[in-house]
Motif scaffolding. Structure first.
Motif, PDB file in Angstrom:
ATOM      1  N   GLN A  64      31.165  46.491  27.329  1.00  0.00           N
ATOM      2  CA  GLN A  64      30.171  47.104  26.436  1.00  0.00           C
ATOM      3  C   GLN A  64      29.009  47.683  27.233  1.00  0.00           C
ATOM      4  N   ALA A  65      28.575  46.936  28.239  1.00  0.00           N
ATOM      5  CA  ALA A  65      27.474  47.430  29.080  1.00  0.00           C
ATOM      6  C   ALA A  65      27.904  48.701  29.808  1.00  0.00           C
ATOM      7  N   VAL A  66      29.157  48.742  30.285  1.00  0.00           N
ATOM      8  CA  VAL A  66      29.662  49.947  30.963  1.00  0.00           C
ATOM      9  C   VAL A  66      29.608  51.125  29.994  1.00  0.00           C
ATOM     10  N   GLN A  67      30.018  50.869  28.750  1.00  0.00           N
ATOM     11  CA  GLN A  67      30.022  51.971  27.786  1.00  0.00           C
ATOM     12  C   GLN A  67      28.605  52.473  27.502  1.00  0.00           C
ATOM     13  N   ILE A  68      27.653  51.546  27.456  1.00  0.00           N
ATOM     14  CA  ILE A  68      26.269  51.960  27.199  1.00  0.00           C
ATOM     15  C   ILE A  68      25.689  52.696  28.413  1.00  0.00           C
ATOM     16  N   VAL A  69      25.859  52.112  29.601  1.00  0.00           N
ATOM     17  CA  VAL A  69      25.219  52.672  30.800  1.00  0.00           C
ATOM     18  C   VAL A  69      25.950  53.925  31.295  1.00  0.00           C
ATOM     19  N   CYS A  70      27.273  53.877  31.294  1.00  0.00           N
ATOM     20  CA  CYS A  70      28.061  54.946  31.926  1.00  0.00           C
ATOM     21  C   CYS A  70      28.705  55.885  30.927  1.00  0.00           C
ATOM     22  N   GLY A  71      28.563  55.604  29.642  1.00  0.00           N
ATOM     23  CA  GLY A  71      29.207  56.457  28.646  1.00  0.00           C
ATOM     24  C   GLY A  71      28.232  57.402  27.961  1.00  0.00           C
ATOM     25  N   ARG A  72      27.036  57.442  28.481  1.00  0.00           N
ATOM     26  CA  ARG A  72      25.981  58.219  27.829  1.00  0.00           C
ATOM     27  C   ARG A  72      26.170  59.719  28.053  1.00  0.00           C
ATOM     28  N   CYS A  73      26.584  60.124  29.266  1.00  0.00           N
ATOM     29  CA  CYS A  73      26.677  61.551  29.595  1.00  0.00           C
ATOM     30  C   CYS A  73      28.109  62.067  29.548  1.00  0.00           C
ATOM     31  N   HIS A  74      29.069  61.189  29.740  1.00  0.00           N
ATOM     32  CA  HIS A  74      30.477  61.605  29.734  1.00  0.00           C
ATOM     33  C   HIS A  74      31.303  60.417  29.282  1.00  0.00           C
ATOM     34  N   THR A  81      33.899  57.366  29.395  1.00  0.00           N
ATOM     35  CA  THR A  81      34.232  56.417  30.457  1.00  0.00           C
ATOM     36  C   THR A  81      35.659  56.646  30.968  1.00  0.00           C
ATOM     37  N   LYS A  82      36.404  57.522  30.291  1.00  0.00           N
ATOM     38  CA  LYS A  82      37.765  57.834  30.762  1.00  0.00           C
ATOM     39  C   LYS A  82      37.745  58.468  32.146  1.00  0.00           C
ATOM     40  N   VAL A  83      36.619  59.047  32.550  1.00  0.00           N
ATOM     41  CA  VAL A  83      36.593  59.677  33.878  1.00  0.00           C
ATOM     42  C   VAL A  83      36.732  58.637  34.998  1.00  0.00           C
ATOM     43  N   PHE A  84      36.559  57.355  34.679  1.00  0.00           N
ATOM     44  CA  PHE A  84      36.690  56.376  35.770  1.00  0.00           C
ATOM     45  C   PHE A  84      37.437  55.096  35.401  1.00  0.00           C
ATOM     46  N   LEU A  85      37.711  54.838  34.132  1.00  0.00           N
ATOM     47  CA  LEU A  85      38.233  53.514  33.765  1.00  0.00           C
ATOM     48  C   LEU A  85      39.642  53.210  34.258  1.00  0.00           C
ATOM     49  N   LYS A  86      40.361  54.217  34.734  1.00  0.00           N
ATOM     50  CA  LYS A  86      41.752  53.941  35.127  1.00  0.00           C
ATOM     51  C   LYS A  86      41.980  54.083  36.614  1.00  0.00           C
ATOM     52  N   GLU A  87      40.913  54.300  37.364  1.00  0.00           N
ATOM     53  CA  GLU A  87      41.113  54.679  38.758  1.00  0.00           C
ATOM     54  C   GLU A  87      40.380  53.726  39.704  1.00  0.00           C
ATOM     55  N   PRO A  88      41.071  52.706  40.213  1.00  0.00           N
ATOM     56  CA  PRO A  88      40.389  51.782  41.133  1.00  0.00           C
ATOM     57  C   PRO A  88      39.956  52.471  42.425  1.00  0.00           C
ATOM     58  N   ARG A  89      38.842  52.023  42.970  1.00  0.00           N
ATOM     59  CA  ARG A  89      38.337  52.547  44.248  1.00  0.00           C
ATOM     60  C   ARG A  89      37.791  51.376  45.041  1.00  0.00           C
ATOM     61  N   SER A  90      37.509  51.637  46.308  1.00  0.00           N
ATOM     62  CA  SER A  90      36.873  50.596  47.124  1.00  0.00           C
ATOM     63  C   SER A  90      35.436  50.403  46.639  1.00  0.00           C
ATOM     64  N   TRP A  91      34.862  49.271  46.974  1.00  0.00           N
ATOM     65  CA  TRP A  91      33.484  48.985  46.539  1.00  0.00           C
ATOM     66  C   TRP A  91      32.504  49.982  47.165  1.00  0.00           C
ATOM     67  N   GLU A  92      32.823  50.374  48.386  1.00  0.00           N
ATOM     68  CA  GLU A  92      31.975  51.361  49.050  1.00  0.00           C
ATOM     69  C   GLU A  92      31.967  52.680  48.265  1.00  0.00           C
ATOM     70  N   ARG A  93      33.135  53.092  47.822  1.00  0.00           N
ATOM     71  CA  ARG A  93      33.195  54.347  47.065  1.00  0.00           C
ATOM     72  C   ARG A  93      32.512  54.218  45.707  1.00  0.00           C
ATOM     73  N   TRP A  94      32.642  53.049  45.072  1.00  0.00           N
ATOM     74  CA  TRP A  94      31.910  52.870  43.809  1.00  0.00           C
ATOM     75  C   TRP A  94      30.402  52.929  44.044  1.00  0.00           C
ATOM     76  N   ASN A  95      29.948  52.366  45.149  1.00  0.00           N
ATOM     77  CA  ASN A  95      28.515  52.425  45.417  1.00  0.00           C
ATOM     78  C   ASN A  95      28.042  53.860  45.586  1.00  0.00           C
ATOM     79  N   ASP A  96      28.901  54.694  46.167  1.00  0.00           N
ATOM     80  CA  ASP A  96      28.545  56.113  46.266  1.00  0.00           C
ATOM     81  C   ASP A  96      28.444  56.741  44.876  1.00  0.00           C
ATOM     82  N   VAL A  97      29.389  56.380  44.001  1.00  0.00           N
ATOM     83  CA  VAL A  97      29.338  56.909  42.628  1.00  0.00           C
ATOM     84  C   VAL A  97      28.066  56.415  41.927  1.00  0.00           C
ATOM     85  N   PHE A  98      27.766  55.104  42.064  1.00  0.00           N
ATOM     86  CA  PHE A  98      26.561  54.568  41.409  1.00  0.00           C
ATOM     87  C   PHE A  98      25.314  55.311  41.898  1.00  0.00           C
ATOM     88  N   ALA A  99      25.281  55.587  43.203  1.00  0.00           N
ATOM     89  CA  ALA A  99      24.119  56.292  43.763  1.00  0.00           C
ATOM     90  C   ALA A  99      24.024  57.691  43.168  1.00  0.00           C
TER      91      ALA A  99
END
Ligand code: HEC
Length: 147
Positions: free
Chosen positions: A30-40, A42-60
């Motif tokens: 639910q938090a993901v949907q609120i924080v990350c679903g506001r502009c697009h 969540t389908k753009v990322f919910l099915k695609e695992p990445r390394s933690w380093e790459r997620w940190n780049d996305v978060f940034a």
């Protein structure tokens, strides 16, 4: 490089102490949907695992674009990504990623690291043999657990 989010440092550190996603509806999702679903969606990322380093780049990147949330929401987002969308390498990933992706305590992560320094893990069964490692979670997450 440490694995904690370079941008949500405190939240990431706290999130490694948060266990379990709880009953549905999953409050972390639910938090993901609120924080990350506001502009697009969540389908753009919910099915695609990445390394933690790459997620940190996305978060940034998303933080720069205006993504934000309360400390609790960001902690939940971090936990959700680690438990559901992050790849881990049992033989090379730092402790924080082991605790987050495998949902094990710091002590268990230390045991995993001590063991791999003597002899790298070859498969899931060897990892499952470490006391404190939850076999069921390993089974659920095996596609994201690399050796
Ligand atoms: C303030 C608006 C906003 C929020 C909130 C937001 N994003 Fe984005 N996101 C964007 C925009 C704009 C793009 C398109 C960027 C592009 O096309 O290059 C995008 C693209 C993406 C992409 C595709 C590009 C890539 O790097 O693979 C991913 C994945 C993504 N966002 C993940 C997230 C996650 C995870 C969150 C929550 C932490 C989030 N977004 C929150 C605006 C946002």
């Amino acid at each position: 490089m440490t694995s904690g989010s370079r941008f949500w440092g405190a939240a990431a550190a706290a999130a490694s102490l948060v266990f379990g996603a709880g009953p549905d509806p999953d409050p972390n999702l639910q938090a993901v949907q609120i924080v990350c679903g506001r502009c697009h969606t969540t389908k753009v990322f919910l099915k695609e695992p990445r390394s933690w380093e790459r997620w940190n780049d996305v978060f940034a990147d998303m933080t720069q674009r205006g993504a934000n949330g309360t400390d609790e929401q960001l902690e939940r987002v971090t936990t959700y990504f680690l438990e559901n969308l992050t790849l881990v390498n049992v033989n090379t990933s730092p402790a924080e990623e082991l605790t987050g992706v495998l949902t094990v305590s710091n002590d268990v992560a230390d045991v995993i690291i001590a063991r791999r320094q003597k002899q790298p893990f070859a498969n899931l069964a060897q990892l499952a043999a470490i006391p404190g490692v939850d076999r069921e979670k390993l089974e659920q997450r095996k596609s994201r657990i690399l050796f």
